[in-house]
Design an enzyme around this catalytic site. Structure first.
Site, PDB file in Angstrom:
ATOM      1  N   HIS A 176      -5.448  -4.259   2.100  1.00 41.28           N
ATOM      2  CA  HIS A 176      -4.965  -3.360   1.040  1.00 41.28           C
ATOM      3  C   HIS A 176      -6.056  -2.360   0.666  1.00 41.28           C
ATOM      4  CE1 HIS A 176      -1.105  -5.253  -0.489  1.00 41.28           C
ATOM      5  NE2 HIS A 176      -1.468  -6.006   0.496  1.00 41.28           N
ATOM      6  N   ASP A 228      -2.365  -0.251  -6.669  1.00 41.93           N
ATOM      7  CA  ASP A 228      -1.790  -0.883  -5.478  1.00 41.93           C
ATOM      8  C   ASP A 228      -0.458  -1.544  -5.870  1.00 41.93           C
ATOM      9  OD1 ASP A 228      -3.059  -2.271  -2.641  1.00 41.93           O
ATOM     10  OD2 ASP A 228      -1.304  -3.214  -3.548  1.00 41.93           O
TER      11      ASP A 228
END
Ligand code: UDP
Length: 473
Positions: free
Chosen positions: A17, A116
Site C-alpha cells: 500500500h 489510503d
C-alpha cells in the site's frame, strides 16, 4: 514558486500500500509543484523495516513525512493473522491521526486529506474538519465497485454468499463466482463481514476516489461508476498505473542478475507471491515438482510455509537460507541448477520483471505485482492467495484474458501435473503466445495512459489544479 497548497496524506503500514500511495503522491507533486504534502504514517512493531525506510527516503522535498508512535499490540494473541494486526493498528491510530490533522489544519490550513482506502475512517475525521476528503484506492475498480455496491447486494441477496449458485453481477464488471469473492464476504454471519460493510459505506463520505487503474484496463467498470455520480457514487479518478520506476532495493543481491543474463529472451518464469504471501508446506513441494516437470527456466522467491498464507512482511528473514531450502523437495536445488534459481524471501521485483529474460510471471495477483507485470508486458499465471486476489485473478483470466489460472483440486491443492501444464502453456504453448500479444497491447495502453495527454495524466492534472485552486483562496 511559493508553496500555497497543503495536503495531508494518511497511509497504512503495509508495504504494498505504501509503495503504491507514495508513487501516486510523487506524481501528484511532480505534476503540480505548487502542492505540498505531509504524509502521516501509523506504525506498529518495534522498528520500521529497511524496505519501508527506503520508500520514504526516495521522497522529494515537497513531501514531508512523520511516523506516529508505534501502536502497542501486546494484548492481541501471538499468532493472530497479520491482516488483523494491521486492522487493529489503524483503528487504534485514529485519535492520534485526528490530533495531527487538527494541528496541521490550524497551523497551515489544509485543503484536503487523502487517505489510503484501508483506513477510510479518516474520511469521517476529515469531514469533521470541514475540508475535502479523498480516498486513494490501491486496487482494482472492480473491487471498488463491489465495495460501493456491497450494502445493496447485502439487501438483495438472501443466501450466504458462499452458497450463491449464480455468479454475482455488479454493474460494469464481469460476473464473479461466490468462491472468488474477497475473504470477508464468504461468511455473511461473521464479524468480519459486518466490519467490511461498515467500512464500505464510509467510501460514500469521500469527495473523490483515486484508483491505481487506467481507463483502457477497466473501462466498462469505470464508466459504470462514473455514470452513477449523480446517484451518490463519489467521483472516480482512474490515474494509474503507479509502479515504481526504480527499485529501492540496495542492489547487493546480484546473483539473480547473473542468472537472468545467462538465459534466453523471455525464457524464465518469475515466481513470487507479493511482499508477504507464501504457500503451505505441501503446496511448496507440489510447486517445486511442477516447475521441475515443466522443464522451463524459473526464478522463485521462496518464503517459509505459513498457515495464514502470509508472513508478517515487517518480520521477514526468520530462517537462515539453508534452513529455508529444507522446505523444498530433496535434491531439488541440485536437479534444477542452471535452469532455476531460488531466492530467499525477497528479490528486486521491478528489475526482474523488466529483464529481457523474463517471459512469464506466476503471481498471487496482488495489484502492484499485476500492474508491474502489465507495464512490462509479462503474461501471467494467476495463483491468488487471499484478500481480493481471487477477484483480480478473475479479471486477468476471464476478463482481460492475459492470464492462465491453474485448477485447484478438492483438497485445495494445485497439483504438480497441473502446474507443469500451465507453465508450459504459458511459456511455450499457443495459449501463451496469444496471451503475450494481449499483454503487449495492455502494456501499450498503460504507457499511453501516462503520457502527457494520456487519460490518467489528464485526470490527475485536473484534480491537482482543483486542489491547487483551493489553496490559493
Ligand atoms: N516485491 C518485491 N520483491 C519481492 C516481493 C514483492 O519488490 O520479493 C514488491 C512488488 O514489486 C510489489 C509489492 O512488493 O510492488 C507487492 O505488492 P502486491 O500488491 O503485489 O502484493 P501484496 O504485498 O499486497 O500481497
Amino acid at each position: 514558486m511559493e508553496t500555497k497548497t497543503h495536503i495531508a496524506l494518511v497511509t497504512v503500514p503495509v508495504y504494498s500500500h505504501l509503495r503504491s500511495i507514495l508513487e501516486f503522491t510523487k506524481r501528484l507533486v511532480h505534476l503540480n509543484q505548487n502542492i505540498h504534502v505531509t504524509c502521516i504514517n501509523p506504525t506498529f512493531g518495534s522498528s520500521i523495516c529497511n524496505n519501508v525506510k527506503s520508500l520514504f527516503e526516495s521522497l522529494p522535498s515537497n513531501i514531508n513525512y512523520m511516523f506516529l508512535p508505534p501502536i502497542n499490540l501486546e494484548d492481541l494473541p501471538k499468532d493472530i493473522h497479520p491482516a488483523l494486526k494491521v486492522e487493529a493498528t489503524l483503528h487504534r491510530s485514529i485519535p492520534s491521526i485526528y490530533d495531527v490533522l487538527n494541528t496541521l489544519h490550524s497551523s497551515s490550513k489544509l485543503v484536503a486529506v487523502i487517505s489510503d482506502g484501508l483506513i477510510n475512517e479518516v474520511l469521517r475525521l476529515t469531514k469533521k474538519l470541514d475540508i475535502l476528503a479523498y480516498s486513494y484506492f490501491p486496487s482494482t475498480t472492480m473491487l471498488l465497485s463491489l465495495c460501493l455496491h456491497s450494502s445493496n447486494l447485502d439487501k438483495t441477496i438472501s443466501s450466504a454468499n458462499k452458497d450463491l449458485l449464480e455468479p454475482l453481477e455488479i454493474p460494469g464488471c464481469i460476473p464473479i463466482n461466490s468462491t472468488d469473492l474477497p475473504d470477508p464476504m464468504l461468511d455473511r454471519s461473521s464479524e468480519g463481514y459486518k466490519i467490511f460493510l461498515e467500512a464500505n459505506d464510509r467510501f460514500y463520505l469521500a469527495d473523490g476516489i483515486m484508483i491505481n487503474s487506467f481507463l483502457a484496463l477497466e473501462e466498462t467498470t469505470i464508466r459504470a461508476l462514473q455514470e452513477k455520480e449523480d446517484e451518490g457514487i463519489p467521483s472516480i479518478y482512474p490515474i494509474g498505473p503507479f509502479v515504481q520506476n526504480v527499485s529501492c532495493d540496495n542492489g547487493s543481491d546480484l546473483e539473480y542478475l547473473q542468472f537472468l543474463d545467462k538465459q534466453e529472451k523471455k525464457s524464465v518464469l518469475y515466481v513470487s507471491f507479493g511482499s508477504g504471501g507464501t504457500l503451505f508446506s505441501e503446496q511448496i513441494i507440489e510447486l517445486a515438482f511442477g516447475l521441475e516437470l515443466s522443464g522451463q527456466n524459473f526464478l522463485w522467491v521462496l518464503r517459509p510455509p505459513n498457515k495464514h498464507g502470509v508472513i508478517d512482511d515487517l518480520d521477514s528473514g526468520e530462517y537462515e537460507d539453508e534452513i529455508l531450502y529444507n522446505f523444498l523437495p530433496n535434491g531439488f536445488l541440485e536437479r534444477t541448477k542452471g535452469k532455476g534459481l531460488v531466492v530467499p524471501y525477497w528479490a528486486p521485483q521491478i528489475e526482474i520483471l523488466g529483464h529481457s529474460s523474463i517471459g512469464g510471471f506466476l503471481t498471487h495477483c496482488g495489484w502492484n505485482s499485476t500492474l508491474e507485470s502489465v507495464v512490462n508486458g509479462i503474461p501471467i499465471i494467476a495463483w491468488p492467495l487471499f484478500a481480493e486476489q481471487k477477484m483480480n485473478a478473475v479479471l486477468l483470466s476471464d476478463g482481460l484474458k492475459v492470464a492462465i489460472r491453474p485448477k485447484v483440486n478438492e483438497n485445495g491443492i494445485v497439483e504438480r501435473e497441473e502446474i507443469a501444464k500451465v507453465v508450459k502453456n504459458l511459456m511455450v504453448g499457443e495459449e501463451g503466445k496469444e496471451i503475450h500479444q494481449r499483454m503487449e497491447k495492455l502494456k501499450g495502453n498503460a504507457i499511453d495512459a501516462l503520457k502527457e495527454n494520456g487519460s490518467s495524466t489528464m485526470t490527475l492534472t485536473h484534480l491537482a489544479l482543483k486542489l491547487e485552486s483551493l489553496g490559493s483562496h
